[in-house]
Design an enzyme around this catalytic site. Structure first.
Site, PDB file in Angstrom:
ATOM      1  N   ASP A 516      -5.928 -36.548  10.926  1.00 29.76           N
ATOM      2  CA  ASP A 516      -4.789 -37.004  11.710  1.00 29.76           C
ATOM      3  C   ASP A 516      -5.312 -37.193  13.137  1.00 29.76           C
ATOM      4  OD1 ASP A 516      -2.030 -37.413  12.531  1.00 29.76           O
ATOM      5  OD2 ASP A 516      -2.197 -35.429  13.431  1.00 29.76           O
ATOM      6  N   ASP A 725      -2.216 -31.238  11.855  1.00 29.42           N
ATOM      7  CA  ASP A 725      -1.657 -30.123  12.622  1.00 29.42           C
ATOM      8  C   ASP A 725      -0.143 -30.067  12.621  1.00 29.42           C
ATOM      9  OD1 ASP A 725      -1.381 -32.452  14.249  1.00 29.42           O
ATOM     10  OD2 ASP A 725      -1.076 -31.157  15.989  1.00 29.42           O
TER      11      ASP A 725
END
Length: 843
Positions: A516, A725
């Protein structure tokens, strides 16, 4: 006195019945080899009320879900102990609870009205009980001091039940081994010392001592082996011990009977063989159990929990030392120099540096001042801090990490299934080989060596006993779990928490690592670099937008909210706020207008010239609409890459691993980051929803392996690692072969523990991915070495014990010394696993 109430049905351990599912953890003592674990599994699997069973030989533990509508835990424990001879104890570590000494009989105490906030009470002994309570309703200290008519006392602090059960087992084995040694030494003296010739007298004493050894010391082997055979249909190691020691003991009695009748056999008595055999087996098992226990203790995260705490008032004036179990919300901790932090909290005064290396793997001391968080188990250096408690000991960082590490220890990789199958066939194969050895030596003795039938039989029995006892499947059974236990502990010390053993097994085979962007590759702290309002009343627009995004924790929302608060800080009350994962947020204004804020693609503004202008500057566009009409655009600038992003990706690429970037952000910023990291455009996707990320990863997981030129790729399917996250990454984390959650702070662990990630990085340190792969590689190499050692040992030991090298005057193992076989086979396996603690993860 607090208000009291009577629950509808107070639950005690003395009652039966009930319904629902209870998750149970049992500490099991008495397991010594992989056959014991197999026996435990089969005994529990036969109980209808048990589902989702997990066991661990190394941890001496079993976990399962119990259907209370079918049976009770008391029935399960009684049936288990009857079928296996193992001793078990329930581990209670879920929720807030305290053990108290009851002023009256525990049964009567539990039947009293429960104070407000108490949710359950369990009887632990005649004079003690475990009280479960809601810490948000009543604090532990208030509960025992004012909850009942008279103040209660805390029961003595119990050690970690997993470790304590292991210590009890080791102590018991130690005592029994000492007793066996004490009984064996006189027999050896009478057999080997140059004493006056009194064969009948010495034989009588040796018979008495050998009988005690056979009944008291070797007796438990008989009950375990027979129950295992009858109840669990498992032929285990104890059966080999029973057969070998019984053969030596019975032969000794027969030999002594011939001696007493005046017709002594040429071999003499055999009592020293049977007693020394039992003693050496006990020594071997004691040392093996002790080494396993020491290895487990060496990586126990629970041991970082300090038993006491120093509490003060908010001004830090009056102070009092209490048991850490009595901490409650609202308390203020005084953390003095060179002391361990009792539980998680937020600093309200003072300045110091704290060593968090044992929790996060961060080697440098971290500065702490007002508003900074402190982590349970970390060590304060020179300053004094006053901190407000944010998490109680049962839910703090140490407890969360320990629970996740224990989960990994209980899970089993696929390679363990192979080891279990090999071990299950080991004992029957050894028994067949023993029969063959006996038959061959009978023939050799009578045909080749010209011995009489009795002499040939004695020689054949000697070799058969040696084969039975020198073989050892324990090394095979410990080859995998011992390495998994040590690896998970070492990883936790370096800020990496494996939640499943499968991740340790396959991480080194990674073919793809997918990142990500925001908050993973970058710091995630966005700033507003440009803004444009489409309405004259900018203050009203800003107030509406701040009311909409002010409570949202996404990095983009935080950046915009921080910017708006700095300008005016006026907030309009917005209702029905809903966060649309991967897109934005929407709500309702006081006048009924529909408010939306998020990325331009979701709002259908990608082709708007004003949005294109923002994107052309390399900024991320954050748009705000009212009833579908564009009211404001904010251009968000990315902060810098994480310090170790370039070096980590460079190393992954050196290992032949493909790098990918997925992001919900606009295309310009994503491509800019990909360019800095030299990630190919084909491996970059922007404006991804959670479903888009999951679909991309699924495609990677199902790609043909032949198309990948990866040196560590799996032979079946490519291993895909995804690192994210945020909550919007949950679907992708679940879809990947290994989902890595990178924590922005240790305070987020309570959320992390509920996520679907299989590996947790306690610090936002991308180099942790390299540690994960290297640890996996080291662990699998060590497992392979253990398997090779186990195969070499058993092949050589069995052929040596069978007398394959004795025909030409070569090496021959006396049956008594064969009892050291377990010691010789197991210690190298344990040592190889423990050595991981002192090796650098990445050389």
């Amino acid at each position: 006195m607090p208000k009291r109430y009577v629950p509808a049905s107070p639950a005690t351990d003395l009652e039966t019945g009930g319904s629902g599912i209870e998750h149970v953890s049992l500490s099991v003592s008495g397991m010594t080899c992989t056959g014991c674990e197999t026996k435990l599994q089969r005994a529990l699997a036969q109980i209808d009320s048990i589902k989702h069973l997990k066991t661990s030989l190394v941890l001496s533990r079993a976990e399962f879900d119990l259907d209370l509508s079918i049976g009770t835990l008391e029935d399960v424990m009684k049936r288990l102990e009857r079928a296996t001879e193992f001793k078990c104890e329930k581990i209670t570590d879920q929720g807030a609870s305290i053990d108290v000494i009851t002023p009256i009989n525990a049964v009567d105490f539990v039947k009293q009205d429960w104070p407000l906030g108490v949710t359950d009470m369990k009887i632990t002994s005649k004079t003690s009980a475990c009280v479960h309570y809601d810490p948000k309703v009543v604090g532990a200290r208030n509960l025992i001091e004012r909850g009942w008519a008279m103040p209660l006392k805390l029961a003595p602090l119990l050690a970690d039940l997993n470790l304590e059960a292991g210590r009890k087992h080791v102590r018991h084995f130690g005592y029994m081994t000492l007793l066996s040694v004490a009984l064996t030494i006189p027999v050896l003296v009478l057999a080997w010392a140059p004493l006056p010739k009194k064969d009948i007298a010495y034989g009588s004493v040796s018979l008495a001592l050998a009988t005690i050894v056979q009944i008291v010391i070797a007796g438990p082997f008989y009950t375990k082996a027979l129950k295992s055979l009858v109840f669990s249909r498992v032929i285990e190691m104890d059966l080999l011990i029973v057969l070998s020691t019984s053969a030596a003991y019975i032969f000794s009695i027969i030999s002594f009977a011939f001696l007493a009748s005046g017709n002594p056999l040429s071999t003499g008595e055999f009592f020293e063989t049977s007693t020394l055999l039992v003693t050496l087996i006990m020594v071997g098992r004691y040392v093996a159990a002790l080494s396993r226990q020491k290895a487990v203790q060496s990586i126990s995260v629970h041991s970082l929990q300090t038993p006491t705490a120093l509490i003060v008032d908010e001004q830090g004036v009056s102070e009092r030392e209490i048991d850490a179990r009595l901490l409650q919300y609202g308390d203020f901790l005084k953390i003095i120099p060179d002391s361990r932090v009792p539980t998680d909290g937020t600093v309200i005064s003072g300045f110091s540096t704290i060593d968090e290396s044992m929790i996060t793997g961060e080697s440098k001391p971290v500065e702490k001042s007002v508003k900074f968080s402190v982590i349970a188990g970390s060590i304060n250096n020179s300053g004094t801090l006053i901190a407000r408690i944010t998490l109680l000991p049962n839910e703090n960082t140490i407890s969360t990490i320990a629970n996740m590490v224990d989960e990994a220890k209980l899970s089993k990789p696929q390679i363990q299934e192979i080891a279990d199958r090999v071990a299950s066939w080991f004992v029957p194969v050894v028994m067949v080989f023993t029969i063959i050895t006996f038959a061959i030596w009978i023939a050799v003795g009578m045909v080749v060596q010209g011995r009489s039938g009795n002499e040939a039989a004695i020689q054949a029995i000697t070799y058969a006993i040696t084969v039975l006892i020198i073989s050892c499947p324990c090394a095979i059974g410990l080859a995998v779990p011992m390495v998994i236990v040590i690896t998970s502990g070492v990883a936790a010390e370096h800020g990496v928490v494996f939640k499943s053993a499968q991740s340790i097994e396959i991480a080194h085979k990674a073919a793809h690592v997918v990142f990500d962007k925001t908050g993973t590759l970058t710091e995630g702290k966005l700033i507003v670099a440009a803004e444009e309002y489409m309405a004259e009343e900018q203050g009203v627009t800003a107030s509406l937008l701040l009311g909409l995004v002010g409570s949202i924790k996404h990095p983009v929302s935080i950046a915009v909210a921080t910017h708006l608060q700095a300008k005016s800080g006026i907030v309009t009350n917005v209702s029905d706020i809903v966060s649309v994962v991967g897109k934005g947020v929407e709500g309702m204004s006081p006048s009924g207008q529909v408010l939306r804020a998020g990325n331009s693609h979701w709002l259908g503004l990608s082709s708007d010239p004003r949005v294109i202008s923002i994107l052309s500057r390399g900024l991320s566009a954050f748009c705000f609409t009212v009833d579908g009409s564009l009211r404001a655009i904010f251009g968000l600038a990315e902060d810098i890459l994480r310090p170790d992003a370039i070096s980590t990706i460079t190393q992954l690429r050196t290992w032949g691993i493909a790098i990918h970037i997925l992001s919900g952000d606009d295309d310009g910023p994503v491509r800019a980051i990909a360019s800095q990291l030299d990630v190919p455009e084909d491996n970059v996707r922007s404006r991804c929803s959670p479903a888009d990320k999951a679909a991309y990863i699924k495609a990677l997981c199902t790609a043909p392996v032949e198309s990948l030129a990866m040196p560590y790729a799996s032979s079946n399917a490519p291993v895909v690692i995804f690192c994210g996250d945020g909550t919007n990454d949950a679907v992708a984390l679940a879809q990947a072969s290994i989902g890595i959650h990178i924590s922005s702070s240790s305070a987020s662990l309570a959320e992390v523990s509920r996520s679907v990630a299989t590996v947790i990085l306690l610090q936002p340190r991308l180099a942790g991915i390299l540690d994960i792969i290297c640890l996996s590689r080291r662990a699998t190499q060590r497992i392979a070495c253990n398997f090779v050692w186990s195969a070499i040992y058993n092949l050589f030991a069995i052929t040596l014990g069978a007398g394959a090298f004795s025909a030409a005057g070569g090496v021959k193992i006396p049956p008594a010394l064969a009892g050291l076989g377990e010691l010789v086979s197991v210690l190298p396996v344990v040592a190889a696993a423990v050595a991981l603690r002192w090796e650098r993860i990445r050389k």
